[in-house]
Design a protein around this motif. Sequence first.
Motif, PDB file in Angstrom:
ATOM      1  N   THR A  85       0.861  -1.185   0.000  1.00 40.35           N
ATOM      2  CA  THR A  85       0.000   0.000   0.000  1.00 40.35           C
ATOM      3  C   THR A  85       0.894   1.230   0.000  1.00 40.35           C
ATOM      4  O   THR A  85       1.732   1.393   0.892  1.00 40.35           O
ATOM      5  N   ASP A  89      -2.857   5.838  -0.325  1.00 39.52           N
ATOM      6  CA  ASP A  89      -3.767   4.704  -0.314  1.00 39.52           C
ATOM      7  C   ASP A  89      -4.016   4.232   1.119  1.00 39.52           C
ATOM      8  O   ASP A  89      -3.357   4.675   2.062  1.00 39.52           O
ATOM      9  N   GLN A  91      -5.151   0.782   3.756  1.00 43.17           N
ATOM     10  CA  GLN A  91      -5.438  -0.629   3.979  1.00 43.17           C
ATOM     11  C   GLN A  91      -6.216  -0.774   5.282  1.00 43.17           C
ATOM     12  O   GLN A  91      -6.090   0.040   6.193  1.00 43.17           O
ATOM     13  N   LYS A 132      -7.037  -0.287  -0.889  1.00 40.48           N
ATOM     14  CA  LYS A 132      -7.647   0.403  -2.028  1.00 40.48           C
ATOM     15  C   LYS A 132      -6.911   1.715  -2.282  1.00 40.48           C
ATOM     16  O   LYS A 132      -6.558   2.424  -1.334  1.00 40.48           O
ATOM     17  N   PRO A 133      -6.698   2.078  -3.557  1.00 38.15           N
ATOM     18  CA  PRO A 133      -6.121   3.388  -3.858  1.00 38.15           C
ATOM     19  C   PRO A 133      -7.175   4.493  -3.749  1.00 38.15           C
ATOM     20  O   PRO A 133      -8.336   4.291  -4.105  1.00 38.15           O
TER      21      PRO A 133
END
Length: 233
Positions: A85, A89, A91, A132-133
């Motif tokens: 990550t 971004d 997590q 996820k970005p």
Amino acid sequence: MIELRPFNSLGGANHGWLNAKHHFSFASYYDPDRMSHGALRVWNDDEIAPNSGFPPHPHSDMEIITYVREGAITHQDSLGNKGRTEAGDVQVMSAGSGIRHAEYNLEPVTTRIFQIWIEPTEQGGQPCWGAKPFPKGNRSGKFVTLASGFKGDTDALPIRAEARVLGTTLKAGESADITLGDNHQGYLVPATGAVEVNGVRANARDGVAISNEVALRITALADSELVLVETAQ
């Protein structure tokens, strides 16, 4: 009520490979007045040296959100999940009934993260992990929900808590408004820059504990990157 918690008032420890600052009581840092803020239990401001990190260790019954400010963090856990990550971004790990994980900075530069722990609404359950970005350009001038336990936040990473984690970037002079839910409170930290929160100034890495304030106006005094956690009281 808005309580400013200046960065230089935070607890912490420097382990060489890890320089950690704690917004709430954590590890050897204890402050009875800074135990939690609603369901928000931990907000650590961590700087991790290159080619170092946290070896495998256990967690249970906690929602753990990692917001990467600079560099990247590499995750590996006992469920077989692996992921890298990078800056901007997010997590999320729902520890549930129990999980072991490791987090390493495998980059040639220092990695800087906010690690946020939120107490779940229910204990136990199957542990899980996801990332996820969230491109910073997509949250310029407005708050975007990064992780959430509320059903309507479909684009966010899911957590098992009555809480949400939001982020925004503001240019100097720009403002963003946000309304907290009924009986909710907030905790805001500028990752960079400086802002005013309903008239109270906060510099980079200061904490802003928000209670009994429904409507918030955040005005950037310099180009700023912000993270806000909203939880039930």
